[in-house]
Write a protein that holds these residues in place. Sequence first.
Motif, PDB file in Angstrom:
ATOM      1  N   PHE A   7       0.905  -1.198  -0.012  1.00 20.78           N
ATOM      2  CA  PHE A   7      -0.023  -0.075  -0.045  1.00 20.78           C
ATOM      3  C   PHE A   7       0.875   1.167  -0.065  1.00 20.78           C
ATOM      4  O   PHE A   7       0.674   2.117  -0.789  1.00 20.78           O
ATOM      5  CB  PHE A   7      -0.895  -0.118   1.269  1.00 20.78           C
ATOM      6  N   LEU A   8       1.937   1.237   0.830  1.00 19.37           N
ATOM      7  CA  LEU A   8       2.926   2.606   0.963  1.00 19.37           C
ATOM      8  C   LEU A   8       3.392   2.750  -0.257  1.00 19.37           C
ATOM      9  O   LEU A   8       3.619   3.788  -0.773  1.00 19.37           O
ATOM     10  CB  LEU A   8       3.733   2.346   2.291  1.00 19.37           C
ATOM     11  N   ILE A   9       4.088   1.814  -0.976  1.00 17.82           N
ATOM     12  CA  ILE A   9       4.918   2.010  -2.126  1.00 17.82           C
ATOM     13  C   ILE A   9       4.007   2.336  -3.070  1.00 17.82           C
ATOM     14  O   ILE A   9       4.335   3.165  -4.148  1.00 17.82           O
ATOM     15  CB  ILE A   9       5.506   0.529  -2.458  1.00 17.82           C
ATOM     16  N   SER A  10       2.960   1.754  -3.329  1.00 25.57           N
ATOM     17  CA  SER A  10       1.835   2.155  -4.392  1.00 25.57           C
ATOM     18  C   SER A  10       1.613   3.671  -4.077  1.00 25.57           C
ATOM     19  O   SER A  10       1.275   4.259  -5.168  1.00 25.57           O
ATOM     20  CB  SER A  10       0.686   1.383  -4.127  1.00 25.57           C
ATOM     21  N   LYS A  11       1.200   4.031  -3.010  1.00 27.07           N
ATOM     22  CA  LYS A  11       1.057   5.414  -2.696  1.00 27.07           C
ATOM     23  C   LYS A  11       2.318   6.450  -3.253  1.00 27.07           C
ATOM     24  O   LYS A  11       2.082   7.404  -3.951  1.00 27.07           O
ATOM     25  CB  LYS A  11       0.708   5.646  -1.276  1.00 27.07           C
ATOM     26  N   ILE A  12       3.285   5.824  -2.742  1.00 28.40           N
ATOM     27  CA  ILE A  12       4.624   6.780  -3.261  1.00 28.40           C
ATOM     28  C   ILE A  12       4.792   6.633  -4.736  1.00 28.40           C
ATOM     29  O   ILE A  12       5.010   7.821  -5.475  1.00 28.40           O
ATOM     30  CB  ILE A  12       5.842   6.247  -2.590  1.00 28.40           C
ATOM     31  N   LYS A  13       4.636   5.698  -5.466  1.00 25.96           N
ATOM     32  CA  LYS A  13       4.721   5.466  -6.775  1.00 25.96           C
ATOM     33  C   LYS A  13       3.622   5.870  -7.772  1.00 25.96           C
ATOM     34  O   LYS A  13       3.629   6.007  -8.944  1.00 25.96           O
ATOM     35  CB  LYS A  13       5.264   4.016  -7.207  1.00 25.96           C
ATOM     36  N   PHE A  52       9.664  14.979  -1.163  1.00 24.90           N
ATOM     37  CA  PHE A  52       9.436  14.005  -0.358  1.00 24.90           C
ATOM     38  C   PHE A  52       8.634  12.996  -0.896  1.00 24.90           C
ATOM     39  O   PHE A  52       7.615  13.374  -1.852  1.00 24.90           O
ATOM     40  CB  PHE A  52       8.485  14.756   0.832  1.00 24.90           C
ATOM     41  N   PRO A  53       8.883  11.643  -0.851  1.00 25.91           N
ATOM     42  CA  PRO A  53      10.004  11.064  -0.097  1.00 25.91           C
ATOM     43  C   PRO A  53      11.143  11.172  -1.129  1.00 25.91           C
ATOM     44  O   PRO A  53      11.140  10.627  -1.995  1.00 25.91           O
ATOM     45  CB  PRO A  53       9.357   9.728   0.580  1.00 25.91           C
TER      46      PRO A  53
END
Length: 99
Positions: A7-13, A52-53
Amino acid sequence: MRKIVNFLISKIKHESYQIDEHLRLAVLFHESLNRILQIVWGVIRFRTHAKFPSFISTRIQVRDMANIHLGKGVTLEKDVVLDGASVNGLVIGWIEVNI
């Protein structure tokens, strides 16, 4: 833990992302902790010079910080030297410029 990391990587990418299901949880935990520390260090070290990030190792050298700009999601690992001493400075990654 995999679901949280995905979930976190999908949000960043800004795209769907899946961690390999064969990756051991110990490795995933270690790398996740390392990335969190790199984000914190990036915020402390680069403040307004990085989007960020950004993932910044503690073992990098920086010369002429005022002329260095890092895009979102840039990763700088150990023993990198950044030298912004040039006419146009140093830009790594995509930076949106408002003209």
